[in-house]
Design a protein around this motif. Structure first.
Motif, mmCIF file in Angstrom:
data_model
loop_
_atom_site.group_PDB
_atom_site.id
_atom_site.type_symbol
_atom_site.label_atom_id
_atom_site.label_comp_id
_atom_site.label_asym_id
_atom_site.label_seq_id
_atom_site.Cartn_x
_atom_site.Cartn_y
_atom_site.Cartn_z
ATOM 1 N N ALA A 1 0.849 -1.205 -0.050
ATOM 2 C CA ALA A 1 -0.033 0.004 0.148
ATOM 3 C C ALA A 1 0.958 1.324 -0.096
ATOM 4 N N ILE A 2 1.868 1.027 0.877
ATOM 5 C CA ILE A 2 2.875 2.504 0.682
ATOM 6 C C ILE A 2 3.679 2.379 -0.666
ATOM 7 N N MET A 3 4.375 1.335 -1.028
ATOM 8 C CA MET A 3 5.106 1.366 -2.122
ATOM 9 C C MET A 3 4.335 1.836 -3.215
ATOM 10 N N GLU A 4 3.130 1.458 -3.229
ATOM 11 C CA GLU A 4 2.254 1.833 -4.618
ATOM 12 C C GLU A 4 1.668 3.197 -4.522
ATOM 13 N N GLY A 5 1.863 3.909 -3.399
ATOM 14 C CA GLY A 5 1.510 5.415 -3.195
ATOM 15 C C GLY A 5 0.139 5.492 -2.870
ATOM 16 N N ASP A 6 -0.555 4.402 -2.241
ATOM 17 C CA ASP A 6 -1.912 4.674 -1.740
ATOM 18 C C ASP A 6 -2.201 5.756 -0.808
ATOM 19 N N ASP A 7 -3.298 6.459 -0.880
ATOM 20 C CA ASP A 7 -3.508 7.541 -0.262
ATOM 21 C C ASP A 7 -4.158 6.954 1.083
ATOM 22 N N GLU A 8 -4.827 6.012 1.265
ATOM 23 C CA GLU A 8 -5.365 5.514 2.199
ATOM 24 C C GLU A 8 -5.286 3.683 2.175
ATOM 25 N N THR A 9 -5.414 3.237 3.413
ATOM 26 C CA THR A 9 -5.586 1.637 3.583
ATOM 27 C C THR A 9 -6.605 1.436 4.624
ATOM 28 N N GLY A 10 -6.406 0.307 5.138
ATOM 29 C CA GLY A 10 -7.538 -0.042 6.261
ATOM 30 C C GLY A 10 -7.253 -1.532 6.756
ATOM 31 N N VAL A 11 -8.212 -1.945 7.514
ATOM 32 C CA VAL A 11 -8.571 -3.408 7.816
ATOM 33 C C VAL A 11 -9.959 -3.770 7.505
ATOM 34 N N THR A 12 -9.901 -5.096 7.022
ATOM 35 C CA THR A 12 -11.341 -5.648 6.513
ATOM 36 C C THR A 12 -11.613 -6.669 7.382
ATOM 37 N N HIS B 1 9.027 3.887 -1.907
ATOM 38 C CA HIS B 1 9.717 2.516 -1.826
ATOM 39 C C HIS B 1 10.600 2.307 -0.582
ATOM 40 N N ILE B 2 11.341 3.225 -0.080
ATOM 41 C CA ILE B 2 12.055 3.441 0.989
ATOM 42 C C ILE B 2 11.387 3.083 2.185
ATOM 43 N N ARG B 3 10.227 3.997 2.657
ATOM 44 C CA ARG B 3 9.559 3.903 3.667
ATOM 45 C C ARG B 3 8.426 2.894 3.700
ATOM 46 N N GLY B 4 8.059 2.087 2.289
ATOM 47 C CA GLY B 4 7.279 0.943 2.320
ATOM 48 C C GLY B 4 8.091 -0.294 2.697
ATOM 49 N N LEU B 5 9.358 -0.247 2.915
ATOM 50 C CA LEU B 5 10.201 -1.329 3.052
ATOM 51 C C LEU B 5 10.841 -1.067 4.527
ATOM 52 N N SER B 6 10.473 0.023 5.290
ATOM 53 C CA SER B 6 10.926 0.122 6.453
ATOM 54 C C SER B 6 10.149 0.173 7.550
ATOM 55 N N LYS C 1 21.974 -0.048 3.045
ATOM 56 C CA LYS C 1 20.480 0.010 3.460
ATOM 57 C C LYS C 1 19.828 1.108 3.719
ATOM 58 N N ILE C 2 18.879 1.648 3.334
ATOM 59 C CA ILE C 2 18.233 2.919 3.610
ATOM 60 C C ILE C 2 16.952 2.736 4.153
ATOM 61 N N TYR C 3 16.722 3.276 5.479
ATOM 62 C CA TYR C 3 15.686 3.016 6.281
ATOM 63 C C TYR C 3 14.898 4.261 6.582
ATOM 64 N N GLY C 4 15.283 5.639 6.374
ATOM 65 C CA GLY C 4 14.536 6.718 6.412
ATOM 66 C C GLY C 4 14.748 7.757 5.166
#
Length: 314
Positions: free
Chosen positions: A124-135, A224-229, A244-247
């Motif tokens: 969800a973060i790597m693909e640049g979604d504006d929102e996510t949630g739980v189902t 990409h960076i924050r989606g894998l951190s 490695k880049i974490y931030g």
């Protein structure tokens, strides 16, 4: 009469859900993945949910294969009214889904039908979604394809990484389950089929997914960076070593340098050129064999780092 519930989960994401459930309902058994060797010494270590079950005093079952007849027979012997799963890690066979009289429900970390699969938070973060949630959904034979009971959304902020979003969604999942459970146990909850035309699949993160491509636009690199951190961490190369880049901070400014070029240092890190002429500021790194550190400290310890080109630019 008290309903008998079996909970199935494995990672940290599932623990708050189990703890919340145990506080108000009869959790007769917890099922988790088997212990695994961890670290350089390969010490056999139970998964977080197994540890939580032991701490809560709930009987624990850790079969190698949930679809084996012996495993299903063990679960049948409990006589569950409902199975609740959250990131268990194995696909449940039809024979098991038919054991509880009320079926099986799953807490999934996305707004289904978007991001079916094993890495919905990262993707969800790597693909640049504006929102996510739980189902909250009924389990079916297909991958995350069952009828939806309810869902709740949250905005994905630039300050979010996967670790932050993971913790928020875990708490939201626990609350969503507790809100819906009285109606589920009474058999009066809603069931909404998923819109199959809107399905996207989010497979587990591969080694190839971890590699940064500076030729992409600055926003994509930042996501990409924050989606894998903080796990597993995105990486690039510097002087033949893995970095490695974490931030990172959101894209700001422009550069005519080649993608991957360290344009300059700032008090918080290093400015890196990206493929669209934009830049991101990298703030936390880890060179192979070293400890994680602020990018500014990393840069300060290396002479003439400005102008260095990171990675294998395509």
């Amino acid at each position: 009469m008290t309903d008998t519930i079996i909970f199935m989960g494995t990672p940290d994401f599932s623990v708050p859900i189990l703890e919340k459930l145990h506080g108000e309902y009869n959790v007769a058994m917890v099922i988790s993945q088997p212990d695994k060797p961890v670290g350089r010494k390969r010490v056999m270590t139970p998964p977080p949910v197994a540890k939580a079950a032991k701490a809560l005093g709930i009987p624990l079952f850790q079969p190698d294969r949930i679809r084996d007849e012996a495993a299903i027979g063990e679960i049948e012997s409990i006589g569950p009214d409902l199975i609740i799963t959250a990131a268990y890690g194995q696909i449940l066979p039809k024979a098991l889904l038919e054991v509880p009289r009320l079926g099986a429900v799953n807490v999934h970390a996305s707004l289904l039908p978007r991001h079916r699969g094993g890495a919905p938070i990262h993707r969800a973060i790597m693909e640049g979604d504006d929102e996510t949630g739980v189902t909250l959904m009924y389990m079916a034979e297909g991958l995350d394809s069952g009828d939806i009971i309810s869902s709740t959304a949250t905005q994905i902020r630039d300050s979010d990484d996967t670790g932050m979003l993971h913790d928020r969604l875990s708490q939201m999942g626990a609350e969503l389950l507790m809100e819906a459970l009285p109606d589920i146990l009474a058999g009066r909850n809603a069931r909404t089929p998923q819109d199959e035309s809107s399905v996207t699949v989010s497979p587990n993160i591969s080694k190839q997914d971890e590699r940064l491509e500076w030729s992409k636009d600055a926003r994509t690199v930042f996501n990409h960076i924050r989606g894998l951190s903080p796990w597993p961490g995105a990486y690039t190369e510097i002087d033949g070593k893995r970095l490695k880049i974490y931030g990172a901070n959101p894209p700001e400014g422009t550069s005519k340098d080649a993608p991957g070029t360290i344009v300059g240092m700032t008090p918080d890190g290093m400015k890196i050129a990206c493929g669209d002429g934009g830049m991101i500021e990298v703030t936390e790194v880890q060179l192979a064999g070293k400890k994680r550190t602020d990018a500014s400290e990393f840069a300060a310890g290396r002479q003439n780092i400005a102008g260095t080109v990171l990675g294998q630019v395509e």
